[in-house]
Design a protein around this motif. Sequence first.
Motif, PDB file in Angstrom:
ATOM      1  N   ARG A   1     -15.196   6.584  29.635  1.00 32.78           N
ATOM      2  CA  ARG A   1     -14.509   7.674  28.946  1.00 32.78           C
ATOM      3  C   ARG A   1     -15.337   8.065  27.730  1.00 32.78           C
ATOM      4  NH1 ARG A   1      -8.530   7.150  26.087  1.00 32.78           N
ATOM      5  NH2 ARG A   1      -8.264   9.390  25.616  1.00 32.78           N
ATOM      6  N   ASP A   2     -15.508   9.357  27.509  1.00 32.60           N
ATOM      7  CA  ASP A   2     -16.274   9.840  26.360  1.00 32.60           C
ATOM      8  C   ASP A   2     -15.393   9.764  25.117  1.00 32.60           C
ATOM      9  OD1 ASP A   2     -17.632  11.326  24.405  1.00 32.60           O
ATOM     10  OD2 ASP A   2     -18.475  12.702  25.881  1.00 32.60           O
ATOM     11  N   PHE A   3     -15.816   8.958  24.147  1.00 28.37           N
ATOM     12  CA  PHE A   3     -15.032   8.776  22.929  1.00 28.37           C
ATOM     13  C   PHE A   3     -15.480   9.685  21.787  1.00 28.37           C
ATOM     14  CE2 PHE A   3     -13.541   5.145  25.267  1.00 28.37           C
ATOM     15  CZ  PHE A   3     -12.210   5.057  24.872  1.00 28.37           C
ATOM     16  N   GLY A   4     -16.174  10.752  22.129  1.00 30.05           N
ATOM     17  CA  GLY A   4     -16.424  11.837  21.191  1.00 30.05           C
ATOM     18  C   GLY A   4     -17.054  11.415  19.882  1.00 30.05           C
ATOM     19  N   ASP A   5     -16.383  11.738  18.778  1.00 33.92           N
ATOM     20  CA  ASP A   5     -16.913  11.491  17.437  1.00 33.92           C
ATOM     21  C   ASP A   5     -17.110  10.009  17.137  1.00 33.92           C
ATOM     22  OD1 ASP A   5     -16.691  14.224  17.131  1.00 33.92           O
ATOM     23  OD2 ASP A   5     -14.861  14.131  15.931  1.00 33.92           O
ATOM     24  N   PHE A   6     -16.484   9.139  17.916  1.00 39.64           N
ATOM     25  CA  PHE A   6     -16.582   7.702  17.669  1.00 39.64           C
ATOM     26  C   PHE A   6     -17.786   7.061  18.370  1.00 39.64           C
ATOM     27  CE2 PHE A   6     -11.713   7.399  16.932  1.00 39.64           C
ATOM     28  CZ  PHE A   6     -11.878   7.939  15.667  1.00 39.64           C
ATOM     29  N   GLU A   7     -18.560   7.861  19.101  1.00 44.54           N
ATOM     30  CA  GLU A   7     -19.741   7.343  19.786  1.00 44.54           C
ATOM     31  C   GLU A   7     -20.674   6.628  18.809  1.00 44.54           C
ATOM     32  OE1 GLU A   7     -22.787   6.631  22.640  1.00 44.54           O
ATOM     33  OE2 GLU A   7     -20.629   6.944  22.767  1.00 44.54           O
ATOM     34  N   GLY A   8     -21.058   5.403  19.151  1.00 43.62           N
ATOM     35  CA  GLY A   8     -21.973   4.614  18.335  1.00 43.62           C
ATOM     36  C   GLY A   8     -21.326   3.917  17.155  1.00 43.62           C
ATOM     37  N   LEU A   9     -20.018   4.131  16.968  1.00 41.29           N
ATOM     38  CA  LEU A   9     -19.313   3.504  15.845  1.00 41.29           C
ATOM     39  C   LEU A   9     -18.603   2.228  16.290  1.00 41.29           C
ATOM     40  CD1 LEU A   9     -17.847   6.712  14.128  1.00 41.29           C
ATOM     41  CD2 LEU A   9     -20.042   5.562  13.717  1.00 41.29           C
ATOM     42  N   ALA A  10     -17.897   1.602  15.356  1.00 41.39           N
ATOM     43  CA  ALA A  10     -17.265   0.308  15.612  1.00 41.39           C
ATOM     44  C   ALA A  10     -16.131   0.424  16.630  1.00 41.39           C
ATOM     45  CB  ALA A  10     -16.729  -0.271  14.309  1.00 41.39           C
ATOM     46  N   ASP A  11     -16.036  -0.568  17.517  1.00 46.67           N
ATOM     47  CA  ASP A  11     -14.975  -0.537  18.524  1.00 46.67           C
ATOM     48  C   ASP A  11     -13.590  -0.783  17.927  1.00 46.67           C
ATOM     49  OD1 ASP A  11     -15.005  -3.312  18.118  1.00 46.67           O
ATOM     50  OD2 ASP A  11     -15.778  -3.781  20.116  1.00 46.67           O
ATOM     51  N   SER A  12     -13.522  -1.096  16.649  1.00 45.66           N
ATOM     52  CA  SER A  12     -12.222  -1.201  15.971  1.00 45.66           C
ATOM     53  C   SER A  12     -11.531   0.162  15.875  1.00 45.66           C
ATOM     54  CB  SER A  12     -12.400  -1.790  14.568  1.00 45.66           C
ATOM     55  OG  SER A  12     -13.283  -0.986  13.800  1.00 45.66           O
ATOM     56  N   LEU A  13     -12.251   1.249  16.223  1.00 48.37           N
ATOM     57  CA  LEU A  13     -11.667   2.594  16.199  1.00 48.37           C
ATOM     58  C   LEU A  13     -10.921   2.941  17.487  1.00 48.37           C
ATOM     59  CD1 LEU A  13     -14.697   4.402  14.535  1.00 48.37           C
ATOM     60  CD2 LEU A  13     -12.450   4.010  13.493  1.00 48.37           C
ATOM     61  N   TYR A  14     -11.082   2.154  18.537  1.00 46.46           N
ATOM     62  CA  TYR A  14     -10.369   2.440  19.786  1.00 46.46           C
ATOM     63  C   TYR A  14      -8.862   2.645  19.580  1.00 46.46           C
ATOM     64  CZ  TYR A  14     -14.272   1.287  22.985  1.00 46.46           C
ATOM     65  OH  TYR A  14     -15.452   1.271  23.695  1.00 46.46           O
ATOM     66  N   PRO A  15      -8.179   1.777  18.815  1.00 48.08           N
ATOM     67  CA  PRO A  15      -6.730   1.948  18.674  1.00 48.08           C
ATOM     68  C   PRO A  15      -6.316   3.306  18.105  1.00 48.08           C
ATOM     69  CG  PRO A  15      -7.361  -0.252  17.992  1.00 48.08           C
ATOM     70  CD  PRO A  15      -8.643   0.512  18.198  1.00 48.08           C
ATOM     71  N   ASP A  16      -7.189   3.938  17.314  1.00 50.64           N
ATOM     72  CA  ASP A  16      -6.857   5.276  16.814  1.00 50.64           C
ATOM     73  C   ASP A  16      -6.720   6.262  17.971  1.00 50.64           C
ATOM     74  OD1 ASP A  16      -7.061   4.189  14.299  1.00 50.64           O
ATOM     75  OD2 ASP A  16      -8.952   5.170  13.782  1.00 50.64           O
ATOM     76  N   VAL A  17      -7.622   6.153  18.948  1.00 54.33           N
ATOM     77  CA  VAL A  17      -7.556   7.022  20.127  1.00 54.33           C
ATOM     78  C   VAL A  17      -6.346   6.662  20.970  1.00 54.33           C
ATOM     79  CG1 VAL A  17      -8.742   7.733  22.241  1.00 54.33           C
ATOM     80  CG2 VAL A  17     -10.057   7.341  20.138  1.00 54.33           C
ATOM     81  N   TRP A  18      -6.129   5.387  21.190  1.00 54.32           N
ATOM     82  CA  TRP A  18      -5.027   4.952  22.043  1.00 54.32           C
ATOM     83  C   TRP A  18      -3.670   5.341  21.463  1.00 54.32           C
ATOM     84  CZ3 TRP A  18      -7.668  -0.450  22.439  1.00 54.32           C
ATOM     85  CH2 TRP A  18      -8.757  -0.358  23.311  1.00 54.32           C
ATOM     86  N   ALA A  19      -3.562   5.375  20.148  1.00 53.34           N
ATOM     87  CA  ALA A  19      -2.301   5.822  19.534  1.00 53.34           C
ATOM     88  C   ALA A  19      -2.026   7.280  19.897  1.00 53.34           C
ATOM     89  CB  ALA A  19      -2.357   5.642  18.020  1.00 53.34           C
ATOM     90  N   HIS A  20      -3.053   8.107  19.889  1.00 54.50           N
ATOM     91  CA  HIS A  20      -2.893   9.502  20.320  1.00 54.50           C
ATOM     92  C   HIS A  20      -2.583   9.573  21.820  1.00 54.50           C
ATOM     93  CE1 HIS A  20      -3.897  11.761  16.692  1.00 54.50           C
ATOM     94  NE2 HIS A  20      -4.820  10.849  16.430  1.00 54.50           N
ATOM     95  N   ASP A  21      -3.232   8.713  22.622  1.00 57.30           N
ATOM     96  CA  ASP A  21      -2.973   8.679  24.056  1.00 57.30           C
ATOM     97  C   ASP A  21      -1.488   8.456  24.339  1.00 57.30           C
ATOM     98  OD1 ASP A  21      -5.735   8.823  24.431  1.00 57.30           O
ATOM     99  OD2 ASP A  21      -5.940   6.751  25.139  1.00 57.30           O
ATOM    100  N   ALA A  22      -0.886   7.549  23.569  1.00 50.46           N
ATOM    101  CA  ALA A  22       0.517   7.194  23.804  1.00 50.46           C
ATOM    102  C   ALA A  22       1.460   8.366  23.517  1.00 50.46           C
ATOM    103  CB  ALA A  22       0.898   5.993  22.938  1.00 50.46           C
TER     104      ALA A  22
END
Length: 196
Positions: free
Chosen positions: A100-121
């Motif tokens: 999945r393309d994580f857009g602006d978070f590309e190359g950044l810390a994986d601790s940012l995943y939950p920010d995306v998942w919160a929007h997914d929910a």
Amino acid sequence: MSNRFHPAPGQRNNRYLLMRHGHSQANARHLIISTPARGLTSFGLSEQGEAQLEALLAEWRWPAPTRILHSDFLRTTETARRVAARFGLALQPEPRLRERDFGDFEGLADSLYPDVWAHDARDPEHREYGVESVTSVAARMQGVVASLEQALRDETILLVSHGDPLQIMLTALEGRLLSEHRLREPLLPASITMLD
């Protein structure tokens, strides 16, 4: 567009094994690597990932695959190559199985995943931070199976992909709300899930 993704009715013509790639250098460095610019040629398997695959192949307990399709990212290609060598199979790259393309978070810390998942929910069609929507991932992943179902019969097909796309695909196949994909137990690196 609906929050549900409706799988095709009836029995499948083929058996499917869904495999997440082994532990990768991106996992080891806690980085989000989700675009072809980085993922196709860099951030392959880590030493831990190589060891995971060695153990998995030594104790293989699933039906032997007759075909292997894989995301063309380096970490999934290396994973698929190890399995293909074990079973004497050719590799078939399939770009629809990409991360999945994580857009602006590309190359950044994986601790940012939950920010995306919160929007997914809240909305599986969201594209906050420039990410690929859950509905888009579900459509392309489900499209792989649909095309294989049209073309093949009585094959055991291993699909090697990434954590989020596989979670989303399984949620779609179960007929659950796509916004609930993170409620599934996370798929571990080098894990295999057999479709019922």
